[in-house]
Write an enzyme that holds these catalytic residues in place. Structure first.
Site, PDB file in Angstrom:
ATOM      1  N   ARG A  49       5.766  -5.432   2.887  1.00 20.71           N
ATOM      2  CA  ARG A  49       4.628  -5.822   1.928  1.00 20.71           C
ATOM      3  C   ARG A  49       3.342  -5.352   3.438  1.00 20.71           C
ATOM      4  O   ARG A  49       3.742  -4.935   4.406  1.00 20.71           O
ATOM      5  CB  ARG A  49       4.327  -7.055   1.665  1.00 20.71           C
ATOM      6  CG  ARG A  49       5.060  -8.164   2.393  1.00 20.71           C
ATOM      7  CD  ARG A  49       4.609  -8.719   3.787  1.00 20.71           C
ATOM      8  NE  ARG A  49       3.377  -8.637   3.883  1.00 20.71           N
ATOM      9  CZ  ARG A  49       2.329  -8.522   4.937  1.00 20.71           C
ATOM     10  NH1 ARG A  49       3.220  -8.388   6.109  1.00 20.71           N
ATOM     11  NH2 ARG A  49       1.344  -8.686   5.188  1.00 20.71           N
ATOM     12  N   GLN A 197       2.541 -15.497   4.146  1.00 17.83           N
ATOM     13  CA  GLN A 197       2.522 -14.532   5.124  1.00 17.83           C
ATOM     14  C   GLN A 197       1.931 -15.079   6.456  1.00 17.83           C
ATOM     15  O   GLN A 197       2.393 -14.295   7.293  1.00 17.83           O
ATOM     16  CB  GLN A 197       1.659 -13.290   4.528  1.00 17.83           C
ATOM     17  CG  GLN A 197       2.371 -12.640   3.384  1.00 17.83           C
ATOM     18  CD  GLN A 197       1.782 -12.911   2.038  1.00 17.83           C
ATOM     19  OE1 GLN A 197       1.520 -14.236   1.887  1.00 17.83           O
ATOM     20  NE2 GLN A 197       1.740 -12.197   1.240  1.00 17.83           N
ATOM     21  N   ASP A 238      -6.656  -4.337   1.365  1.00 15.61           N
ATOM     22  CA  ASP A 238      -5.782  -3.766   0.304  1.00 15.61           C
ATOM     23  C   ASP A 238      -6.399  -2.620  -0.240  1.00 15.61           C
ATOM     24  O   ASP A 238      -5.782  -1.502  -0.641  1.00 15.61           O
ATOM     25  CB  ASP A 238      -4.949  -4.450  -0.625  1.00 15.61           C
ATOM     26  CG  ASP A 238      -4.128  -5.536   0.160  1.00 15.61           C
ATOM     27  OD1 ASP A 238      -4.624  -6.622   0.787  1.00 15.61           O
ATOM     28  OD2 ASP A 238      -2.916  -5.393   0.284  1.00 15.61           O
TER      29      ASP A 238
HETATM   30  C1  LIG Z   1      -2.528  -4.229   6.824  1.00 12.44           C
HETATM   31  S1  LIG Z   1      -1.980  -5.287   5.631  1.00 12.44           S
HETATM   32  C2  LIG Z   1      -3.245  -5.312   4.502  1.00 12.44           C
HETATM   33  C3  LIG Z   1      -3.011  -6.458   3.627  1.00 12.44           C
HETATM   34  O1  LIG Z   1      -1.903  -6.494   2.766  1.00 12.44           O
HETATM   35  C4  LIG Z   1      -1.415  -7.792   2.507  1.00 12.44           C
HETATM   36  O2  LIG Z   1      -0.898  -8.304   1.040  1.00 12.44           O
HETATM   37  P1  LIG Z   1       0.636  -8.553   0.724  1.00 12.44           P
HETATM   38  O3  LIG Z   1       1.359  -9.375   1.808  1.00 12.44           O
HETATM   39  O4  LIG Z   1       0.726  -9.059  -0.683  1.00 12.44           O
HETATM   40  O5  LIG Z   1       0.964  -7.049   0.836  1.00 12.44           O
HETATM   41  C5  LIG Z   1      -2.655  -8.694   2.759  1.00 12.44           C
HETATM   42  O6  LIG Z   1      -3.653  -8.727   1.678  1.00 12.44           O
HETATM   43  C6  LIG Z   1      -3.188  -8.124   3.947  1.00 12.44           C
HETATM   44  O7  LIG Z   1      -4.452  -8.334   4.395  1.00 12.44           O
END
Ligand SMILES: CSC[C@H]1O[C@H](OP(=O)(O)O)[C@H](O)[C@@H]1O
Length: 350
Positions: A49, A197, A238
């Site tokens: 992710r 996260q 994102d």
């Molecule tokens: C450089 S990571 C950008 C972004 O991705 C994460 O989402 P996820 O963990 O659901 O893939 C998070 O929104 C980060 O800020």
């Protein structure tokens, strides 16, 4: 091995070695992805992710499929590649890096006149995407660090570190560069419900790297901003639309409002591969809604009644008016985002 150098995605030529982020922080487990379905599942289940890491994994997934299962007929292969790219793109809707990486590979394939060359070029381009992202993230980290005062205390959300990219990360890159420069920086990391996260990944990454990090729950953010001397909020993205509206992990929009209320800067750190000039405003961004279990269960244990209604958007959109600056590998954009973001893609900047 300190976390800022831990790689989430490793190309093995006939498989992808993937850091299973669902197991962190308790276990540093690598799994082998041998099929395009393995890649789809890993992206969908957040084993990999983070916008850039998702793009890198998908690029290797398409190259891996072509290498193992692509047709010997050139036109058939190109049609199949478009179908397989669409399949991988369906794994998660919000991070534009996924479609950006897949489109980049399809464009490369379209230029080739033999199936052998297509397959070779796909693999080379996927490797190049990952290699480029390393330098990109370092530059984002350097620009992000340039915005921090001495002895900075920064609040960050979700995980935007090395394991969300190829190396360094985006927002977290500023802290790694600070550490490298011997600068004193303290970080407050929000746990980032429901997938945690922040608690599971950012706290782990920064602790491993020796960066001063304090974990808080999401609902403590306002109190921390009011009672601690927070110099800035620094988050990832994102998808950033042409006018600067930014989709990021759910909870980001609330932090931007808190930053405004407390008169502190709110920065977004992201590579150009996360900027989507084809989407005009944040209203058009598809916000992923994930499974109810992420909210009704914690570490596999039910914490909410059976059958309860659940709303589980994985992202929200922060209007560009609330963003103090967007930190990219080409520099920091602020104010007129429509113009500033478009200029990043002009030849002078590329
Ligand atoms: C450089 S990571 C950008 C972004 O991705 C994460 O989402 P996820 O963990 O659901 O893939 C998070 O929104 C980060 O800020």
């Amino acid at each position: 091995m300190t976390a800022e150098f831990i790689k989430p995605v490793i190309w093995e030529g006939d498989a992808i070695r993937l850091l299973n982020q669902q197991k962190l922080p308790g276990e540093v487990e690598y799994i082998f992805l041998k099929t395009i379905e393995d890649v789809w599942d890993s992206i969908s289940e957040l084993k990999v992710r983070g916008a850039p890491a998702i793009g890198i994994a998908a690029a290797y997934g398409l190259a891996l499929w072509a290498k193992k299962g692509g047709s010997d007929d050139l036109q058939v292969l190109k049609t199949e590649l478009a179908e397989k790219a669409a399949y991988l793109n369906s794994s998660r809707p919000t991070a534009v890096n996924l479609s950006w990486a897949l489109q980049r590979l399809l464009k490369i394939a379209d230029q080739e006149v033999s199936t052998e060359k297509v397959i070779t070029r796909l693999e080379a381009e996927a490797i190049l995407i990952q290699q480029e992202d390393e330098e990109t993230c370092r530059r984002i980290g350097e620009y992000g660090f340039s915005l921090l005062p001495e002895h900075a205390t920064v609040l960050t959300h979700c995980n935007t570190g090395a394991i969300a990219t190829s190396k360094y990360g985006t927002a977290l890159g500023a802290f790694y560069i600070a550490k490298e420069q011997g600068a004193d920086v303290s970080v407050f990391a929000t746990e980032t419900r429901p997938v945690l996260q922040g608690a599971r990944l950012t706290a782990w990454e920064l602790q491993q790297a020796g960066v001063d990090v304090t974990l808080i729950t999401d609902n403590m953010a306002a109190h921390v901003l009011r009672t601690k001397k927070i110099d800035a909020i620094l988050v990832g993205a994102d998808r950033i639309t042409a006018n600067g509206d930014t989709a990021n992990k759910i909870g980001t929009y609330g932090l931007a409002i808190l930053a405004k209320a407390h008169g502190i800067p709110f920065y977004v750190a992201a590579p150009l591969s996360t900027i989507d000039l084809n989407t005009a405003t944040g209203d058009e961004i598809v916000i992923e809604e994930r499974h109810a279990d992420e909210i009704t269960h914690l570490a596999g244990k039910r914490i909410a009644p059976e059958g309860i209604n659940v709303f589980n958007p994985a992202f929200d959109v922060t209007p560009h008016e609330l963003i103090s600056g967007i930190i990219t590998e080409k520099g920091i954009v602020s104010g007129d985002y429509q113009t500033g973001l478009a200029e990043l893609f002009e030849p002078a900047h590329i």
